[in-house]
Design an enzyme around this catalytic site. Structure first.
Site, PDB file in Angstrom:
ATOM      1  N   TYR A  81       0.823  -1.215   0.000  1.00 36.02           N
ATOM      2  CA  TYR A  81       0.000   0.000   0.000  1.00 36.02           C
ATOM      3  C   TYR A  81       0.856   1.264   0.000  1.00 36.02           C
ATOM      4  CZ  TYR A  81      -4.483  -2.203  -0.087  1.00 36.02           C
ATOM      5  OH  TYR A  81      -5.578  -2.905  -0.521  1.00 36.02           O
ATOM      6  N   ARG A  84       1.684   1.789  -3.558  1.00 39.17           N
ATOM      7  CA  ARG A  84       0.530   2.305  -4.308  1.00 39.17           C
ATOM      8  C   ARG A  84       0.240   3.759  -3.924  1.00 39.17           C
ATOM      9  NH1 ARG A  84      -4.482  -0.927  -3.637  1.00 39.17           N
ATOM     10  NH2 ARG A  84      -5.198   0.397  -5.319  1.00 39.17           N
ATOM     11  N   ASN A 116     -12.863   4.085  -6.461  1.00 37.98           N
ATOM     12  CA  ASN A 116     -11.441   4.392  -6.392  1.00 37.98           C
ATOM     13  C   ASN A 116     -11.068   4.934  -5.018  1.00 37.98           C
ATOM     14  OD1 ASN A 116     -11.352   3.580  -8.982  1.00 37.98           O
ATOM     15  ND2 ASN A 116     -11.257   5.625  -9.873  1.00 37.98           N
ATOM     16  N   HIS A 133     -15.106   2.665  -1.267  1.00 36.73           N
ATOM     17  CA  HIS A 133     -14.040   1.753  -0.823  1.00 36.73           C
ATOM     18  C   HIS A 133     -12.962   2.447  -0.005  1.00 36.73           C
ATOM     19  CE1 HIS A 133     -15.125  -1.233  -4.306  1.00 36.73           C
ATOM     20  NE2 HIS A 133     -16.033  -1.195  -3.350  1.00 36.73           N
ATOM     21  N   GLY A 201     -15.368   2.961 -16.477  1.00 32.78           N
ATOM     22  CA  GLY A 201     -14.074   2.363 -16.128  1.00 32.78           C
ATOM     23  C   GLY A 201     -14.133   1.352 -15.004  1.00 32.78           C
ATOM     24  N   SER A 203     -15.060  -2.848 -14.140  1.00 33.59           N
ATOM     25  CA  SER A 203     -15.335  -4.146 -14.753  1.00 33.59           C
ATOM     26  C   SER A 203     -16.698  -4.667 -14.318  1.00 33.59           C
ATOM     27  CB  SER A 203     -14.239  -5.143 -14.365  1.00 33.59           C
ATOM     28  OG  SER A 203     -14.079  -5.153 -12.968  1.00 33.59           O
ATOM     29  N   ASN A 227     -16.362   2.118 -21.210  1.00 27.53           N
ATOM     30  CA  ASN A 227     -15.285   1.187 -20.888  1.00 27.53           C
ATOM     31  C   ASN A 227     -14.456   0.985 -22.153  1.00 27.53           C
ATOM     32  OD1 ASN A 227     -13.779  -1.162 -19.907  1.00 27.53           O
ATOM     33  ND2 ASN A 227     -15.376  -1.280 -18.353  1.00 27.53           N
TER      34      ASN A 227
END
Ligand code: NAD
Length: 265
Positions: A81, A84, A116, A133, A201, A203, A227
């Site tokens: 993390y 990232r 995101n 999230h 964007g 899935s 997408n």
């Protein structure tokens, strides 16, 4: 409704927005946008799948982004993390983020729901963002999920909460964890009351966010899926606009509210 998209033969991406969709956007009273990792791809933030490069190629994200993974090897998860977080800190919002800021200013009611954790929508200037999230820039206690803002760097990795001694972890939702209840409730409310829903964007496989476009469609909203490729499992009745969100979103806003190109005269 189907967009006609593709390379114009000179390496530029061309997106034809259906006239019917332009009308729908212009008349919409409440627009909801759900974004996923693809929205940040053009800012250089890798999606989970793409993130498995270099040092991290040997790990499955499911083995790094779970409470069990943290319990097994907290140092490994903290360091993944931290890596990232450093990517996100260097990234800049892209034209897709900017188009969503403009869309928010154009329509009477606007709700941006994001999966995101990178905070790029807020950095671009979006005002009302529901983070489903969490946010990678925040840190919380592993034991009770209380956000911690300061701690002493003692060299221990991960660091510990100075008050309780709990190990610290990123404030993101890991696989198998519940989403923050107020954020999920606000997202559900928005999905059931909007008249236009854009899924961008993502899935569409990570639940419960993946259900939001279908909830909106069942409640009567027009569903648009943006997408790189057609994702029919989202909904065959959706309007699919294929292409990078950094191109498609500005095209959509420009089609609905055209701005004259400045001429030489
Ligand atoms: P995903 O990786 O499962 O899917 C990304 C989707 O975006 C794919 O369908 C891909 O085809 C599409 N895509 C890639 N580049 C695109 C572009 N330029 N324009 C438009 N579409 C593009 O991501 P997800 O659906 O968000 O779900 C994975 C989970 O991983 C999320 O829950 C999220 O929290 C987390 N995640 C977040 C970030 C971030 O914050 N930037 C990065 C990685 C993972």
């Amino acid at each position: 409704m189907q967009g006609n998209d593709g390379d114009d033969g000179e390496g530029r991406y061309r997106v034809d927005i259906p006239a019917e969709l332009v009308e729908t956007i212009r008349k919409a009273r409440h627009v909801v946008v759900l974004t996923g990792a693809g929205t940040s791809a053009e800012s250089g933030v890798p999606t989970f799948r793409e993130a498995q490069t270099g040092l991290w190629a040997q790990y499955d994200p499911q083995e790094l982004a779970t409470p069990q993974a943290f319990q097994r090897n907290p140092r490994l998860v903290w360091e993944w993390y931290a890596w990232r977080r450093s990517l996100v800190a260097r990234a800049q919002p892209n034209p897709g983020h900017a188009a969503l800021v403009e869309l928010e200013q154009r329509v009477p009611q606007f709700t941006l729901i994001t999966q995101n954790v990178d905070g790029l929508h807020q950095r671009a200037g979006s005002q009302r963002v529901i983070e489903l999230h969490g946010n990678i820039a925040r840190t919380k206690r592993f034991d009770d999920h209380v956000v911690v803002e300061k701690w002493k760097e003692t060299g221990e990795v991960p660091p510990r909460c100075p008050t309780t001694g709990s190990l610290l972890r990123p404030d993101v939702v890991w696989f198998g964890e519940m989403l923050p209840e107020p954020a999920l409730r606000a997202a559900m409310d928005a999905a059931t009351t909007c008249d236009l829903f854009l899924s961008v964007g993502t899935s569409g496989v990570v639940q419960p966010a993946a259900s939001l476009p279908l909830i909106a469609q069942q409640a009567g909203a027009t569903l648009v899926v943006i997408n790189l490729d057609v994702t029919p499992h989202v909904s065959p009745r959706a309007c699919h606009l294929c292409g990078p969100s950094g191109v498609v979103l500005p095209s959509l806003v420009q089609a609905a509210w055209p701005v004259e190109e400045k001429g030489d005269a």
